[in-house]
Design a protein around this motif. Structure first.
Motif, PDB file in Angstrom:
ATOM      1  N   HIS A  91       0.764  -1.177  -0.021  1.00  0.00           N
ATOM      2  CA  HIS A  91      -0.178   0.106  -0.123  1.00  0.00           C
ATOM      3  C   HIS A  91       0.901   1.274   0.045  1.00  0.00           C
ATOM      4  O   HIS A  91       0.959   1.838   0.888  1.00  0.00           O
ATOM      5  CB  HIS A  91      -1.080   0.090   1.306  1.00  0.00           C
ATOM      6  CG  HIS A  91      -1.985  -0.999   1.327  1.00  0.00           C
ATOM      7  ND1 HIS A  91      -1.696  -2.301   1.924  1.00  0.00           N
ATOM      8  CD2 HIS A  91      -3.061  -1.464   0.542  1.00  0.00           C
ATOM      9  CE1 HIS A  91      -2.591  -3.135   1.620  1.00  0.00           C
ATOM     10  NE2 HIS A  91      -3.355  -2.746   0.868  1.00  0.00           N
ATOM     11  N   LEU A  94      -0.742   4.381   1.055  1.00  0.00           N
ATOM     12  CA  LEU A  94      -0.706   4.811   2.435  1.00  0.00           C
ATOM     13  C   LEU A  94       0.480   5.230   3.153  1.00  0.00           C
ATOM     14  O   LEU A  94       0.384   6.241   3.963  1.00  0.00           O
ATOM     15  CB  LEU A  94      -1.301   3.541   3.150  1.00  0.00           C
ATOM     16  CG  LEU A  94      -2.014   3.524   4.364  1.00  0.00           C
ATOM     17  CD1 LEU A  94      -2.987   4.601   4.707  1.00  0.00           C
ATOM     18  CD2 LEU A  94      -2.194   2.495   5.035  1.00  0.00           C
ATOM     19  N   LEU A 175      -7.154   5.900   2.802  1.00  0.00           N
ATOM     20  CA  LEU A 175      -7.812   4.616   3.095  1.00  0.00           C
ATOM     21  C   LEU A 175      -8.989   4.338   2.293  1.00  0.00           C
ATOM     22  O   LEU A 175      -9.667   3.509   2.322  1.00  0.00           O
ATOM     23  CB  LEU A 175      -8.129   4.709   4.648  1.00  0.00           C
ATOM     24  CG  LEU A 175      -6.793   4.369   5.256  1.00  0.00           C
ATOM     25  CD1 LEU A 175      -7.127   4.905   6.888  1.00  0.00           C
ATOM     26  CD2 LEU A 175      -6.371   3.153   5.308  1.00  0.00           C
ATOM     27  N   LEU A 178      -8.484   3.031  -0.813  1.00  0.00           N
ATOM     28  CA  LEU A 178      -8.334   1.452  -0.814  1.00  0.00           C
ATOM     29  C   LEU A 178      -9.546   0.613  -0.234  1.00  0.00           C
ATOM     30  O   LEU A 178      -9.221  -0.553   0.122  1.00  0.00           O
ATOM     31  CB  LEU A 178      -6.913   1.332   0.301  1.00  0.00           C
ATOM     32  CG  LEU A 178      -5.544   1.915  -0.517  1.00  0.00           C
ATOM     33  CD1 LEU A 178      -4.730   2.210   0.738  1.00  0.00           C
ATOM     34  CD2 LEU A 178      -5.261   0.818  -1.404  1.00  0.00           C
ATOM     35  N   ALA A 180     -10.713   0.795   2.702  1.00  0.00           N
ATOM     36  CA  ALA A 180     -10.344   0.034   4.111  1.00  0.00           C
ATOM     37  C   ALA A 180     -11.556  -0.150   4.850  1.00  0.00           C
ATOM     38  O   ALA A 180     -12.745   0.638   4.698  1.00  0.00           O
ATOM     39  CB  ALA A 180      -9.441   1.222   4.667  1.00  0.00           C
ATOM     40  N   GLN A 216      -8.491  -2.162   8.673  1.00  0.00           N
ATOM     41  CA  GLN A 216      -8.049  -3.106   7.541  1.00  0.00           C
ATOM     42  C   GLN A 216      -7.876  -2.698   6.282  1.00  0.00           C
ATOM     43  O   GLN A 216      -8.850  -2.166   5.836  1.00  0.00           O
ATOM     44  CB  GLN A 216      -9.166  -4.458   7.774  1.00  0.00           C
ATOM     45  CG  GLN A 216      -9.071  -5.145   9.051  1.00  0.00           C
ATOM     46  CD  GLN A 216     -10.527  -4.778   9.777  1.00  0.00           C
ATOM     47  OE1 GLN A 216     -11.620  -4.620   9.173  1.00  0.00           O
ATOM     48  NE2 GLN A 216     -10.480  -4.679  11.378  1.00  0.00           N
ATOM     49  N   VAL A 217      -6.830  -3.019   5.615  1.00  0.00           N
ATOM     50  CA  VAL A 217      -6.785  -2.536   4.192  1.00  0.00           C
ATOM     51  C   VAL A 217      -6.766  -3.745   3.447  1.00  0.00           C
ATOM     52  O   VAL A 217      -5.662  -4.356   3.342  1.00  0.00           O
ATOM     53  CB  VAL A 217      -5.442  -1.472   4.343  1.00  0.00           C
ATOM     54  CG1 VAL A 217      -5.462  -0.871   2.867  1.00  0.00           C
ATOM     55  CG2 VAL A 217      -5.352  -0.747   5.457  1.00  0.00           C
TER      56      VAL A 217
END
Ligand SMILES: Cc1cc2nc3c(=O)[nH]c(=O)nc-3n(C[C@H](O)[C@H](O)[C@H](O)COP(=O)(O)OP(=O)(O)OC[C@H]3O[C@@H](n4cnc5c(N)ncnc54)[C@H](O)[C@@H]3O)c2cc1C
Ligand code: SF4
Length: 325
Positions: A91, A94, A175, A178, A180, A216-217
């Motif tokens: 990531h 991030l 996030l 992504l 998340a 959580q990603v």
């Protein structure tokens, strides 16, 4: 500053019990990089009777990578996220977002949970109580929003309604791109929700006795590239004027995955779904990038002094897409 109790807790259950014990008169304290300023300037309607120190909870500072993605504990410091090989490998966007936050000192103290739960930076909201009295406003629970007719150059261009302060968290933007998920723990146990369901115009959905425990990603598709870019006035240390996080996948010249999140344009991170839908299935070129940039700001309603943010948003979207070529 008024005196207060400082309570060290060692588990999330103890943290929730302490919040229950103080019946809304206590606040959680992680790195305190945001909280200390809030207390010093007396921004809260009432000074808390206690700070619940959650840094003494063992086991909430971790980065765990597996085949599904990465799980990050709420007490993980921003500098740890920025430097983590596990985060960078999966990531990169991030890690970039974490590196863009504040200064090394603040990244060394500030935590992921605190970054997502920090208070807005609206200058009416942040006006120190001791400098001529509190500026009241809708978010503070009284009156309307003085920014609507005031100096709103850094405020929201979409989604404002009653409060036009933008979400200040850089990590929240990446996030959101992504997809998340966020886990909260409270008196009724644990619940997990998508990051888009976590934020709302006046903050987040966390109850007064809940604590954020984990993010959580998920792993994005193999063919995708992540970017995070932040336009700010002072390159060294500053909050975003506008930011963009993206995860774009291209196979055989066509876009197969498009997640674009915008920051500092609204009270929450905003997914540019109009732009995403426009580019999916197509090959990206200058014309498509221009059309997607326009789609990203469809529906934007600037206030008196912040229409310039629309142009910056369009530029960031266009540049991000052209960087995929
Ligand atoms: C000079 C300066 C520049 C900055 N620049 C940026 C920037 O460019 N980009 C950016 O994104 N941020 C920026 N920040 C904000 C910074 O990232 C936050 O202050 C920091 O991440 C907060 O983390 P903390 O652990 O210190 O939180 P704290 O200050 O301890 O807490 C902040 C808030 O979150 C709550 N909280 C903390 N942890 C939890 C949890 N686990 N569950 C529930 N509630 C919790 C607290 O009760 C409090 O209300 C800047 C801050 C400063 C002071
Ligand atoms: S934008 Fe929000 S925080 Fe700022 S003055 Fe208006 S209501 Fe208050």
């Amino acid at each position: 500053m008024k005196s207060f109790r400082h309570v060290d807790v060692t588990t999330v259950t103890e943290a929730v019990a302490a919040l229950e014990y103080y019946k809304g008169k206590a606040v959680l304290n992680a790195g305190a990089t945001d909280l200390l300023g809030i207390l010093k300037d007396s921004l809260l309607p009432e000074q808390p009777a206690a700070l619940i120190n959650i840094k003494t909870i063992a086991g909430l500072n971790y980065i765990r990578a597996d085949s599904a993605g990465v799980r990050i504990g709420a007490l993980t410091r921003l500098s740890e996220i920025a430097a983590s090989p596990a985060v960078s490998a999966r990531h990169e966007g991030l890690a970039r977002a974490a590196r863009s936050v504040a200064t090394p000192e603040i990244r060394n103290m500030g935590t992921l949970g605190g970054n997502l739960c920090q208070q807005v930076r609206c200058w009416y909201y942040r006006y120190p109580h001791h400098l001529g009295g509190r500026i009241i406003c809708y978010r503070k629970g009284q009156g309307t929003c003085p920014a609507i007719i005031g100096d709103n150059r850094y405020h929201a261009i979409m989604g404002g309604k009653v409060c036009f302060a933008v979400c200040p968290s850089d990590l929240a933007v990446m996030l959101a791109a992504l997809d998340a998920r966020i886990t909260l723990y409270g008196p009724e146990g644990e619940r997990t929700l998508g990051i888009q369901d976590f934020f709302h115009t006046l903050g987040n959905v966390m109850g007064p006795r809940e604590i954020l425990t984990e993010v959580q990603v998920p792993l994005p598709p193999d063919n995708s590239r992540q970017t995070f870019h932040k336009y700010r006035l002072r390159e060294q240390v500053d909050f975003a004027i506008v930011s963009i996080g993206s995860v774009i996948g291209v196979t055989d010249g066509r876009c197969t995955h498009a997640k674009i999140a915008l920051g500092a344009v609204a009270p929450t991170p905003v997914r540019a779904t109009g732009a995403e839908n426009l580019i999916l299935g197509k090959s990206i070129d200058a014309d498509l990038a221009e059309a997607a940039a326009r789609a990203a700001v469809t529906g934007a309603k600037p206030l008196g002094k912040n229409a310039y943010k629309i142009e910056i948003t369009k530029t960031l979207v266009r540049r991000m897409l052209l960087s995929q070529l």
